[in-house]
Design an enzyme around this catalytic site. Structure first.
Site, PDB file in Angstrom:
ATOM      1  N   HIS A   1      41.865  47.004  41.768  1.00  0.00           N
ATOM      2  CA  HIS A   1      41.613  45.707  41.101  1.00  0.00           C
ATOM      3  C   HIS A   1      41.910  45.783  39.607  1.00  0.00           C
ATOM      4  O   HIS A   1      41.401  44.981  38.814  1.00  0.00           O
ATOM      5  CB  HIS A   1      40.139  45.238  41.245  1.00  0.00           C
ATOM      6  CG  HIS A   1      39.735  44.867  42.631  1.00  0.00           C
ATOM      7  ND1 HIS A   1      38.470  45.086  43.120  1.00  0.00           N
ATOM      8  CD2 HIS A   1      40.410  44.257  43.637  1.00  0.00           C
ATOM      9  CE1 HIS A   1      38.385  44.643  44.361  1.00  0.00           C
ATOM     10  NE2 HIS A   1      39.556  44.139  44.699  1.00  0.00           N
TER      11      HIS A   1
ATOM     12  N   ARG B   1      33.514  46.322  54.149  1.00  0.00           N
ATOM     13  CA  ARG B   1      33.458  47.753  53.801  1.00  0.00           C
ATOM     14  C   ARG B   1      32.047  48.157  53.399  1.00  0.00           C
ATOM     15  O   ARG B   1      31.351  47.395  52.729  1.00  0.00           O
ATOM     16  CB  ARG B   1      34.411  48.068  52.638  1.00  0.00           C
ATOM     17  CG  ARG B   1      35.862  47.850  52.960  1.00  0.00           C
ATOM     18  CD  ARG B   1      36.752  48.355  51.822  1.00  0.00           C
ATOM     19  NE  ARG B   1      38.087  47.828  51.955  1.00  0.00           N
ATOM     20  CZ  ARG B   1      38.734  47.172  50.993  1.00  0.00           C
ATOM     21  NH1 ARG B   1      38.182  47.003  49.811  1.00  0.00           N
ATOM     22  NH2 ARG B   1      39.943  46.722  51.201  1.00  0.00           N
TER      23      ARG B   1
ATOM     24  N   GLY C   1      36.448  35.539  44.288  1.00  0.00           N
ATOM     25  CA  GLY C   1      35.906  34.399  45.036  1.00  0.00           C
ATOM     26  C   GLY C   1      34.390  34.278  44.967  1.00  0.00           C
ATOM     27  O   GLY C   1      33.855  33.183  44.766  1.00  0.00           O
TER      28      GLY C   1
ATOM     29  N   GLU D   1      45.577  37.368  38.570  1.00  0.00           N
ATOM     30  CA  GLU D   1      46.408  38.576  38.662  1.00  0.00           C
ATOM     31  C   GLU D   1      47.891  38.217  38.643  1.00  0.00           C
ATOM     32  O   GLU D   1      48.707  38.952  38.097  1.00  0.00           O
ATOM     33  CB  GLU D   1      46.063  39.336  39.957  1.00  0.00           C
ATOM     34  CG  GLU D   1      44.680  39.964  39.901  1.00  0.00           C
ATOM     35  CD  GLU D   1      44.064  40.188  41.265  1.00  0.00           C
ATOM     36  OE1 GLU D   1      43.549  39.202  41.845  1.00  0.00           O
ATOM     37  OE2 GLU D   1      44.093  41.324  41.748  1.00  0.00           O
TER      38      GLU D   1
ATOM     39  N   GLU E   1      33.215  34.003  41.057  1.00  0.00           N
ATOM     40  CA  GLU E   1      33.557  32.727  40.414  1.00  0.00           C
ATOM     41  C   GLU E   1      32.767  31.548  40.995  1.00  0.00           C
ATOM     42  O   GLU E   1      32.688  30.495  40.373  1.00  0.00           O
ATOM     43  CB  GLU E   1      35.060  32.440  40.584  1.00  0.00           C
ATOM     44  CG  GLU E   1      35.928  33.384  39.787  1.00  0.00           C
ATOM     45  CD  GLU E   1      37.392  33.302  40.172  1.00  0.00           C
ATOM     46  OE1 GLU E   1      37.868  32.241  40.582  1.00  0.00           O
ATOM     47  OE2 GLU E   1      38.072  34.346  40.073  1.00  0.00           O
ATOM     48  N   ASN E   2      32.250  31.728  42.221  1.00  0.00           N
ATOM     49  CA  ASN E   2      31.660  30.569  42.913  1.00  0.00           C
ATOM     50  C   ASN E   2      30.200  30.678  43.317  1.00  0.00           C
ATOM     51  O   ASN E   2      29.533  29.664  43.481  1.00  0.00           O
ATOM     52  CB  ASN E   2      32.473  30.267  44.176  1.00  0.00           C
ATOM     53  CG  ASN E   2      33.893  29.872  43.846  1.00  0.00           C
ATOM     54  OD1 ASN E   2      34.117  28.904  43.141  1.00  0.00           O
ATOM     55  ND2 ASN E   2      34.858  30.652  44.309  1.00  0.00           N
TER      56      ASN E   2
ATOM     57  N   ASN F   1      53.097  39.788  46.690  1.00  0.00           N
ATOM     58  CA  ASN F   1      52.025  40.710  47.042  1.00  0.00           C
ATOM     59  C   ASN F   1      52.115  40.895  48.553  1.00  0.00           C
ATOM     60  O   ASN F   1      51.622  40.077  49.324  1.00  0.00           O
ATOM     61  CB  ASN F   1      50.685  40.090  46.633  1.00  0.00           C
ATOM     62  CG  ASN F   1      49.506  40.953  47.003  1.00  0.00           C
ATOM     63  OD1 ASN F   1      49.662  41.998  47.635  1.00  0.00           O
ATOM     64  ND2 ASN F   1      48.320  40.509  46.633  1.00  0.00           N
TER      65      ASN F   1
ATOM     66  N   ARG G   1      53.169  43.360  43.311  1.00  0.00           N
ATOM     67  CA  ARG G   1      51.882  44.046  43.226  1.00  0.00           C
ATOM     68  C   ARG G   1      51.982  45.296  44.098  1.00  0.00           C
ATOM     69  O   ARG G   1      52.310  45.203  45.289  1.00  0.00           O
ATOM     70  CB  ARG G   1      50.767  43.146  43.746  1.00  0.00           C
ATOM     71  CG  ARG G   1      49.445  43.877  43.784  1.00  0.00           C
ATOM     72  CD  ARG G   1      48.373  43.010  44.391  1.00  0.00           C
ATOM     73  NE  ARG G   1      47.121  43.719  44.392  1.00  0.00           N
ATOM     74  CZ  ARG G   1      46.343  43.848  45.459  1.00  0.00           C
ATOM     75  NH1 ARG G   1      46.700  43.323  46.607  1.00  0.00           N
ATOM     76  NH2 ARG G   1      45.214  44.503  45.382  1.00  0.00           N
TER      77      ARG G   1
HETATM   78  P1  ADP Z   1      40.266  38.288  48.229  1.00  0.00           P
HETATM   79  O1  ADP Z   1      39.568  39.530  47.826  1.00  0.00           O
HETATM   80  O2  ADP Z   1      40.789  38.334  49.630  1.00  0.00           O
HETATM   81  O3  ADP Z   1      41.253  37.761  47.199  1.00  0.00           O
HETATM   82  P2  ADP Z   1      38.583  36.114  47.311  1.00  0.00           P
HETATM   83  O4  ADP Z   1      38.594  36.569  45.898  1.00  0.00           O
HETATM   84  O5  ADP Z   1      39.227  34.809  47.624  1.00  0.00           O
HETATM   85  O6  ADP Z   1      39.113  37.187  48.323  1.00  0.00           O
HETATM   86  O7  ADP Z   1      37.040  36.024  47.746  1.00  0.00           O
HETATM   87  C1  ADP Z   1      36.650  35.715  49.043  1.00  0.00           C
HETATM   88  C2  ADP Z   1      35.125  35.662  49.085  1.00  0.00           C
HETATM   89  O8  ADP Z   1      34.680  34.644  48.178  1.00  0.00           O
HETATM   90  C3  ADP Z   1      34.585  35.307  50.456  1.00  0.00           C
HETATM   91  O9  ADP Z   1      33.477  36.128  50.777  1.00  0.00           O
HETATM   92  C4  ADP Z   1      34.119  33.875  50.260  1.00  0.00           C
HETATM   93  O10 ADP Z   1      33.055  33.531  51.109  1.00  0.00           O
HETATM   94  C5  ADP Z   1      33.658  33.924  48.809  1.00  0.00           C
HETATM   95  N1  ADP Z   1      33.518  32.567  48.277  1.00  0.00           N
HETATM   96  C6  ADP Z   1      34.463  31.634  48.052  1.00  0.00           C
HETATM   97  N2  ADP Z   1      33.898  30.448  47.653  1.00  0.00           N
HETATM   98  C7  ADP Z   1      32.562  30.659  47.641  1.00  0.00           C
HETATM   99  C8  ADP Z   1      31.418  29.849  47.329  1.00  0.00           C
HETATM  100  N3  ADP Z   1      31.548  28.579  46.968  1.00  0.00           N
HETATM  101  N4  ADP Z   1      30.193  30.404  47.416  1.00  0.00           N
HETATM  102  C9  ADP Z   1      30.038  31.682  47.798  1.00  0.00           C
HETATM  103  N5  ADP Z   1      31.068  32.498  48.114  1.00  0.00           N
HETATM  104  C10 ADP Z   1      32.305  32.004  48.035  1.00  0.00           C
END
Ligand code: ADP
Length: 398
Positions: free
Chosen positions: A178, A239, A329, A383, A332-333, A10, A89
């Site tokens: 995406h 953005r 990110g 992905e 999932e979190n 990528n 990608r």
């Molecule tokens: P990308 O789009 O660059 O692949 P990611 O999917 O890794 O990015 O997502 C990055 C985002 O996920 C960031 O805003 C980061 O703060 C958020 N993130 C990662 N872990 C957590 C968490 N535990 N709680 C809240 N936000 C999170």
């Protein structure tokens, strides 16, 4: 070791993400990132066999140096012998590409032509393809497009209400991005929730640094929030997402902004970063909001409000909702953001289960609502696995 490995690349404007995936087991054999390619001290960080390592890159044409170093690493680890294909990608496939394809001269030309629609991304993707072709000339190379999954959108969803000639003559329409992630998590949701592929209504929310939602009916994308570029739709890290296009004219006429300054403002200085004036990183914003930072709280409120509104709007093309997927990110979190969004959607029949919501983090998949239909579910995206699987399938047909 079996010969079922695919190198996934990528290649972005300032970074190169890579992985070697064993498509038989779905596991990641090697993964890493070459970053700061536009800066003084580029690095490669990688993980192999459970350990993390860093390589400092030499000066020179950063993308080519990074790929040369990656090739050396792959050979040193003896992984080149097991490669059956390389999967790339590619951000924008325009209307040319509705699925993944073997890269031929014609395909390369079509990706080049599409660069007018993605001037930052496609040229970087092409650098990656050309360098990989030179390094692994005997391996099939496959392009997997971020836009391809959304090519099933009907005209009423993909056309802007602009003069039709802008679409016919210049390709100005909504493409969406995406796609690989939306495809993966919706396919997983069908399996996990035992949804009927012929009769399912899913909204998938990919929330990372870039954010988008897709409306997926019977396994096909029927609408998505990103448009001609990834700028349209939701509030993202830096953005703006949707704004009144009249702001553009105001910025030009009243504030004397140039097109470059507007581009910078909307892509790099807005979103969570712009509202909070603190950070684009969701974790930092959540922490600050919990400590009473008002603009951080405002950034979260706007992010969640706009997201919930967009998800609800997609009940229109779907005619209802069976499942809402959170991925990326943030998806999932962040149990905080998920809780806020789901509470705004209770009228659709979604009721949060607090314990399940808290448990579904850091790679843990699971339903986070009390009901199973409709439900909200967290599904970690993958992905790289889609790119590897598509590439292996195309290589095996040769
Ligand atoms: P990308 O789009 O660059 O692949 P990611 O999917 O890794 O990015 O997502 C990055 C985002 O996920 C960031 O805003 C980061 O703060 C958020 N993130 C990662 N872990 C957590 C968490 N535990 N709680 C809240 N936000 C999170």
């Amino acid at each position: 070791m079996s010969s079922s490995h695919v190198l996934v690349l990528n290649c972005g404007s300032s970074s190169l993400k890579f992985a070697i995936i064993d498509v038989q087991s779905g596991s990641e054999v090697l993964s890493g990132l070459a970053e700061c390619l536009a800066e003084q001290q580029p690095l490669i960080k990688y993980k192999y066999d459970g350990t993390k390592q860093t390589i400092t890159l030499n000066h020179g044409d950063a993308h080519q140096v990074a790929i040369a170093q990656l090739v050396e690493l792959v050979k040193k680890l003896g992984l080149d012998k097991h490669l059956i294909a390389i999967g790339h990608r590619v951000v924008h496939g325009g209307e040319h590409f509705t699925h993944s394809v073997l890269i031929t001269k014609g395909v390369l030309n079509a990706i080049k032509q599409t660069s007018t629609l993605a001037p930052l991304h496609n040229p970087a993707n092409l650098l990656g393809i050309e360098a990989a072709q030179a390094a692994f000339s005997s391996l099939p190379q496959v392009a997997v497009f971020d836009t391809a999954f959304h090519q099933t959108m009907p005209p009423q969803a993909f056309l802007y209400a602009l003069p039709y000639s802008l679409y016919k003559e210049h390709g100005i329409r909504r493409y969406g991005f995406h796609g690989t992630s939306h495809y993966y998590v919706s396919t997983q949701a069908h399996k996990v929730l035992a949804l009927d592929q012929q009769n399912s209504r899913i909204v998938s929310a990919h929330l990372g640094n870039g954010c988008s939602v897709a409306a997926i009916k019977n396994g096909q994308s029927v609408d998505t929030s990103m448009g001609l570029t990834p700028l349209e739709g939701l509030v993202m890290g830096t953005r703006s997402g949707d704004i009144d296009p009249g702001i553009f004219t105001f910025l030009v006429n009243q504030l004397k902004y140039s097109p470059t300054q507007i581009d910078l403002l909307l892509n790099k200085q807005s979103g969570l970063q712009g509202i909070s004036e603190l950070s684009n990183d969701c974790r930092t914003i959540e922490e600050a909001a919990a400590n009473g930072h008002e603009q951080a709280q405002l950034a979260l409120d706007i992010f969640c409000y706009r997201l919930a509104k967009q998800i609800a709007a997609f009940a229109v093309p779907l005619g209802g909702l069976d499942a809402l997927i959170f991925t990326g990110g943030i998806g999932e979190n962040s149990n905080t953001i998920r809780a806020k969004v789901v509470s705004g959607l209770s009228f659709l029949g979604l009721q949060l289960d607090d314990d399940k919501n808290l448990a579904a983090r850091f790679g843990q998949q699971g339903v986070i609502t009390t009901s199973s239909k409709p439900c909200a579910i967290v599904i970690p995206t993958n992905e790289e696995l889609v790119i590897a699987t598509d590439s292996a399938a195309i290589a095996q047909e040769l």
